[in-house]
Motif scaffolding. Structure first.
Motif, mmCIF file in Angstrom:
data_model
loop_
_atom_site.group_PDB
_atom_site.id
_atom_site.type_symbol
_atom_site.label_atom_id
_atom_site.label_comp_id
_atom_site.label_asym_id
_atom_site.label_seq_id
_atom_site.Cartn_x
_atom_site.Cartn_y
_atom_site.Cartn_z
ATOM 1 N N LEU A 145 0.829 -1.212 0.000
ATOM 2 C CA LEU A 145 0.000 0.000 0.000
ATOM 3 C C LEU A 145 0.865 1.264 0.000
ATOM 4 O O LEU A 145 0.650 2.192 -0.783
ATOM 5 C CB LEU A 145 -0.899 -0.030 1.242
ATOM 6 C CG LEU A 145 -1.904 1.091 1.425
ATOM 7 C CD1 LEU A 145 -2.858 1.135 0.240
ATOM 8 C CD2 LEU A 145 -2.693 0.890 2.716
ATOM 9 N N LYS A 146 1.864 1.285 0.867
ATOM 10 C CA LYS A 146 2.718 2.467 0.956
ATOM 11 C C LYS A 146 3.506 2.679 -0.334
ATOM 12 O O LYS A 146 3.606 3.790 -0.842
ATOM 13 C CB LYS A 146 3.698 2.319 2.126
ATOM 14 C CG LYS A 146 3.023 2.392 3.470
ATOM 15 C CD LYS A 146 4.015 2.293 4.612
ATOM 16 C CE LYS A 146 3.262 2.218 5.934
ATOM 17 N NZ LYS A 146 4.135 2.240 7.093
ATOM 18 N N PHE A 147 4.060 1.597 -0.828
ATOM 19 C CA PHE A 147 4.867 1.696 -2.043
ATOM 20 C C PHE A 147 4.011 2.200 -3.200
ATOM 21 O O PHE A 147 4.433 3.063 -3.975
ATOM 22 C CB PHE A 147 5.452 0.325 -2.376
ATOM 23 C CG PHE A 147 6.579 0.373 -3.368
ATOM 24 C CD1 PHE A 147 7.885 0.538 -2.931
ATOM 25 C CD2 PHE A 147 6.349 0.252 -4.728
ATOM 26 C CE1 PHE A 147 8.936 0.579 -3.839
ATOM 27 C CE2 PHE A 147 7.391 0.296 -5.638
ATOM 28 C CZ PHE A 147 8.685 0.464 -5.193
ATOM 29 N N TYR A 148 2.807 1.675 -3.282
ATOM 30 C CA TYR A 148 1.906 2.054 -4.365
ATOM 31 C C TYR A 148 1.658 3.562 -4.370
ATOM 32 O O TYR A 148 1.613 4.203 -5.411
ATOM 33 C CB TYR A 148 0.583 1.303 -4.215
ATOM 34 C CG TYR A 148 -0.410 1.631 -5.293
ATOM 35 C CD1 TYR A 148 -0.321 1.038 -6.540
ATOM 36 C CD2 TYR A 148 -1.439 2.553 -5.069
ATOM 37 C CE1 TYR A 148 -1.214 1.345 -7.545
ATOM 38 C CE2 TYR A 148 -2.340 2.863 -6.065
ATOM 39 C CZ TYR A 148 -2.230 2.258 -7.297
ATOM 40 O OH TYR A 148 -3.117 2.579 -8.287
ATOM 41 N N LEU A 149 1.515 4.131 -3.174
ATOM 42 C CA LEU A 149 1.206 5.563 -3.090
ATOM 43 C C LEU A 149 2.453 6.431 -3.157
ATOM 44 O O LEU A 149 2.366 7.621 -3.452
ATOM 45 C CB LEU A 149 0.438 5.848 -1.798
ATOM 46 C CG LEU A 149 -1.017 5.389 -1.852
ATOM 47 C CD1 LEU A 149 -1.634 5.379 -0.470
ATOM 48 C CD2 LEU A 149 -1.830 6.284 -2.778
ATOM 49 N N GLY A 152 5.899 -7.198 -9.870
ATOM 50 C CA GLY A 152 6.354 -6.052 -10.652
ATOM 51 C C GLY A 152 6.904 -4.945 -9.782
ATOM 52 O O GLY A 152 7.577 -5.204 -8.781
ATOM 53 N N PHE A 153 6.578 -3.717 -10.142
ATOM 54 C CA PHE A 153 7.125 -2.537 -9.467
ATOM 55 C C PHE A 153 6.415 -2.332 -8.127
ATOM 56 O O PHE A 153 5.582 -1.447 -7.988
ATOM 57 C CB PHE A 153 6.951 -1.336 -10.393
ATOM 58 C CG PHE A 153 7.588 -0.068 -9.896
ATOM 59 C CD1 PHE A 153 8.695 -0.082 -9.074
ATOM 60 C CD2 PHE A 153 7.065 1.160 -10.276
ATOM 61 C CE1 PHE A 153 9.272 1.096 -8.628
ATOM 62 C CE2 PHE A 153 7.631 2.345 -9.840
ATOM 63 C CZ PHE A 153 8.740 2.312 -9.014
ATOM 64 N N THR A 154 6.738 -3.187 -7.170
ATOM 65 C CA THR A 154 6.020 -3.187 -5.891
ATOM 66 C C THR A 154 6.989 -3.377 -4.727
ATOM 67 O O THR A 154 8.138 -3.758 -4.918
ATOM 68 C CB THR A 154 5.023 -4.364 -5.836
ATOM 69 O OG1 THR A 154 5.772 -5.582 -5.915
ATOM 70 C CG2 THR A 154 4.016 -4.314 -6.951
ATOM 71 N N ALA A 155 6.470 -3.143 -3.543
ATOM 72 C CA ALA A 155 7.265 -3.388 -2.345
ATOM 73 C C ALA A 155 7.542 -4.873 -2.196
ATOM 74 O O ALA A 155 8.604 -5.281 -1.734
ATOM 75 C CB ALA A 155 6.528 -2.859 -1.115
ATOM 76 N N THR A 156 6.582 -5.688 -2.609
ATOM 77 C CA THR A 156 6.738 -7.137 -2.467
ATOM 78 C C THR A 156 7.992 -7.627 -3.190
ATOM 79 O O THR A 156 8.729 -8.470 -2.682
ATOM 80 C CB THR A 156 5.503 -7.862 -3.034
ATOM 81 O OG1 THR A 156 4.333 -7.183 -2.597
ATOM 82 C CG2 THR A 156 5.467 -9.296 -2.575
ATOM 83 N N PHE A 157 8.209 -7.083 -4.366
ATOM 84 C CA PHE A 157 9.388 -7.444 -5.161
ATOM 85 C C PHE A 157 10.667 -7.173 -4.371
ATOM 86 O O PHE A 157 11.591 -7.998 -4.334
ATOM 87 C CB PHE A 157 9.363 -6.628 -6.459
ATOM 88 C CG PHE A 157 10.468 -6.949 -7.427
ATOM 89 C CD1 PHE A 157 10.276 -7.866 -8.441
ATOM 90 C CD2 PHE A 157 11.693 -6.305 -7.335
ATOM 91 C CE1 PHE A 157 11.288 -8.154 -9.344
ATOM 92 C CE2 PHE A 157 12.709 -6.582 -8.238
ATOM 93 C CZ PHE A 157 12.510 -7.515 -9.239
ATOM 94 N N CYS A 168 10.788 5.123 3.930
ATOM 95 C CA CYS A 168 9.433 5.225 3.387
ATOM 96 C C CYS A 168 8.424 4.534 4.297
ATOM 97 O O CYS A 168 7.246 4.404 3.943
ATOM 98 C CB CYS A 168 9.368 4.595 2.002
ATOM 99 S SG CYS A 168 10.371 5.461 0.790
ATOM 100 N N GLY A 169 8.881 4.047 5.442
ATOM 101 C CA GLY A 169 7.970 3.375 6.365
ATOM 102 C C GLY A 169 7.654 1.948 5.963
ATOM 103 O O GLY A 169 6.687 1.369 6.446
ATOM 104 N N ILE A 170 8.479 1.382 5.076
ATOM 105 C CA ILE A 170 8.214 0.024 4.588
ATOM 106 C C ILE A 170 9.222 -0.940 5.192
ATOM 107 O O ILE A 170 10.429 -0.712 5.121
ATOM 108 C CB ILE A 170 8.295 -0.014 3.043
ATOM 109 C CG1 ILE A 170 7.188 0.862 2.455
ATOM 110 C CG2 ILE A 170 8.192 -1.447 2.534
ATOM 111 C CD1 ILE A 170 7.304 1.109 0.971
#
Length: 599
Positions: free
Chosen positions: A446-450, A471-476, A591-593
RNA sequence: GGCCCGGUAGUUCAAUGGAUAGAAUAGGAGUUUCCUAAACUCUAGAUACAAGUUCGAUUCUUGUCCGGGCUACCA
């Protein structure tokens, strides 16, 4: 100093020696990473100097290149390709870079200095819960604050709560009318949602009353003013301002419910504040500034007694600062609050994280303070960001298209759970660990997306398909980090290992391209962090982290760490991945992630 | 009307004035006896339009077109 900066300095030095007569203007030396299709690691663009020095690219390139080889220890060779000087960096630069920094969890940070900055963000109204649009503001404000801190600034994270006004009275009236004394406890609801529900009820009742009056033959605009429930709300606001004890008590109770709800949400969001301002304390500020402005002749009074400032010189309008009855308007209190902030913390700078629909308002605010000669004017900066829209347009509470922040978090965590289970990756975890993991993955996504988008751009959010865990996500990035941790566990190598272990490393074999590229990207981290701070742009951290994780994955696929060709390679690769993980953690943490060690 | 912001692959986003405009996703084709395939490799696909400045423009200037926001004695 980063390598790119060293190269820039070396080039400056070389040009001074080779062309002592010619002054090279600052900023003409461009150092870029070399494009992958050419040999080399960093590139100096020669074009800007050709006219200045009346020379040809090949000649200048050779002069510079040879000077570098002779005077510095950075490069092994150079090529000149059509006006570009491509430099190949010595392999040992990378190995000693890694040895020097792999053990530093603060790599990229700057020493503390006395630049004081306040970042105001979130700043909610207390009549409804947080929604998806607020999340962009909150993540952005938190991340910018952390990024500035990492760059050595003294940061005060502030929240200015809009806790008074007609909107709160609307919720209060509706609660009095319809709630039968219901509380968050009695309904088992979060307090902010409860109050928000009565705000909606107010609007429903108001709409019904207006259409009732219209059907009785009243003009619609008159009906909107005459609807009894609206008059009640206005009467309540008057009582509030007159300090009516009963009204104040209800107001305190309902605001208390909202704060309880907000605190739960903030905690879940992983954000915090150093200072809380409340508008009920600050809304009367600003009048003295206006009086002073009148004395100085910067402001003027109209016949009816209202006070204005003329901004037509700046291409803007005249702006009202005090009503004819002497009461203040929105911008009046903002003037006072701006000054209050600077006085409270002796700030050099004051950032406002506010949506771009208030660009004009903030421009006016700054301009007025400037005209009034307030020293704080120059330090004010509006960190403006674009709205989050749905595919169908803006979120509108009246149309019920608002995506609630708490719901959004629940959904993301549920999605993380679903995907983890689907991938069959739940083995070896306790239930408690799993729940924590789902939270880490869901909130990270969620954070990465925003944050991954340039803040000033508006963004479209499609609740159905937007959020992906590929893809271009925090999960990656989280996955790359977990892989590294897994390798290190198997190698018996702690995340923050003993620095003496790797000191003897000397490379006898050339680095593979994937190894070198990974080191090169890591080495750029400090300059990325610096840029992110200068531009107040956390998306730079996201882009960079993704690029780094991507390069790690390629490297990982191509080269084995545990079964490296020899001990020297193994040592080097361990250093590489330790530092990769450390930089990823640092960047995402700002980034809080969070990045899990296992997933 | 005035002011501000944006327009880049089908879609979501990158690119201090620099080389053949990068990613992701969706599409097509592959990769698992080997450290986590939530991964990797290959393939196809875009700068709204027109002038100007420049050795060089997605980037700067001007104009046109499209989208959004602001332009309250609301907060």
């Amino acid at each position: 100093m980063t390598l790119a900066a060293q190269i820039r300095l070396a080039a400056e030095d070389a040009l001074k020696h080779l062309f002592p007569e010619t002054e090279i203007p600052a900023g003409t030396i461009t150092v870029n990473q070399t494009k992958p299709e050419f040999k080399g690691d960093y590139t100096i663009v020669l074009f800007p100097f050709l006219k200045l020095l009346r020379t040809k690219p090949d000649v200048l390139g050779n002069q510079l290149g040879n000077y570098f080889l002779e005077k510095t220890d950075l490069f092994t060779e150079f090529q000149i390709v059509s006006g570009f000087l491509n430099l190949t960096v010595r392999d040992n630069y990378w190995s000693s870079f890694l040895q020097n920094h792999f053990n530093d969890p603060h790599f990229g940070e700057k020493p503390k200095h006395d630049h004081r900055v306040m970042v105001e963000y979130s700043s909610p109204n207390t009549n409804k819960p947080l929604h998806f649009g607020h999340l962009r503001n909150i993540f952005l404000g938190y991340a910018v604050g952390e990024i500035l801190k990492a760059n050595g600034q003294q940061v005060v994270k502030a929240n200015l709560v809009n806790d008074r006004g007609i909107h709160i009275c609307k919720s209060m009236i509706a609660w009095q009318r319809y709630a039968n004394g219901a509380t968050p406890e009695s309904l088992n609801t979060k307090g902010d949602h409860l109050v928000g529900d009565y705000y909606v009820k107010f609007n429903d009742a108001y709409k019904a009353e207006v259409s009732g009056l219209v059907s009785e033959g009243m003009d619609e605009t008159v009906a909107e003013k005459e609807a009894p429930i609206m008059k009640e709300a206005q009467e309540m606001l008057r009582k509030w301002e007159a300090n009516d004890p009963e009204t104040k008590k209800l107001w305190e109770t309902m605001n208390g419910w909202v704060y309880e709800g907000f605190h739960i949400s903030y905690q879940r969001l992983g954000v915090d504040f150093d200072k809380w301002y409340y508008e009920s304390d600050t809304y009367l500020l600003g009048k003295t500034i206006v009086e002073e402005g009148l004395r100085k002749g910067v402001l003027f009074k109209k016949e009816d007694g209202s006070v204005w400032i003329d901004l037509t010189d700046e291409g803007l309008d005249q702006k009202l600062l005090l009503r004819a009855d002497g009461t203040s308007v929105y911008i009046t209190q903002d003037l006072g609050t701006a000054k209050l902030k600077f006085n409270d913390y002796k700030l050099n700078q004051s950032l406002y994280v506010i949506g771009d629909e208030q660009n004009y308002h903030m421009q006016v605010l700054k301009l007025i303070l400037k005209k009034l000669g307030e020293p704080c004017a120059d330090g004010i900066y509006h960190l403006s960001y674009g709205m989050v829209e749905l595919p169908t347009g803006r979120m509108k509470s009246r149309e019920g298209t608002v995506v609630d922040a708490d719901d959004m978090m629940d959904e993301m965590i549920a999605l993380a759970k679903e995907q983890t289970e689907q991938a069959g990756k739940t083995e070896g975890f306790t239930q408690e660990e799993l729940d924590k993991l789902y939270e880490t993955i869901g909130m990270g996504a969620l954070k990465f997306y925003l944050l991954r988008v340039d803040p000033k751009k508006k963004m479209i959010f499609d609740p159905k398909e937007s959020i992906d865990l590929h893809g271009f996500t925090a999960t990656f990035i989280q996955y790359a980090h977990a892989r590294i941790c897994s390798i290190l566990r198997k190698e018996g190598c702690p995340l923050k290992p003993d620095s003496t272990k790797f000191q003897s490393l000397v490379l006898s074999q050339p680095l593979a391209p994937a190894e070198k590229m990974l080191a090169l990207i890591i080495e750029q981290y400090p300059s990325i962090l610096e840029t992110a701070a200068q531009e107040y742009n956390p998306s730079a951290m996201c882009n960079y982290s993704f690029q780094l994780a991507q390069q790690f994955n390629s490297f990982y696929d191509e080269h084995s760490i545990s079964k490296a060709e020899n001990e020297e390679k193994k040592q080097f690769r361990l250093l590489l991945i330790i530092m990769t993980a450390s930089v990823l953690r640092h960047a995402m943490n700002l980034c809080g992630i969070r990045l899990p060690e296992k997933m």
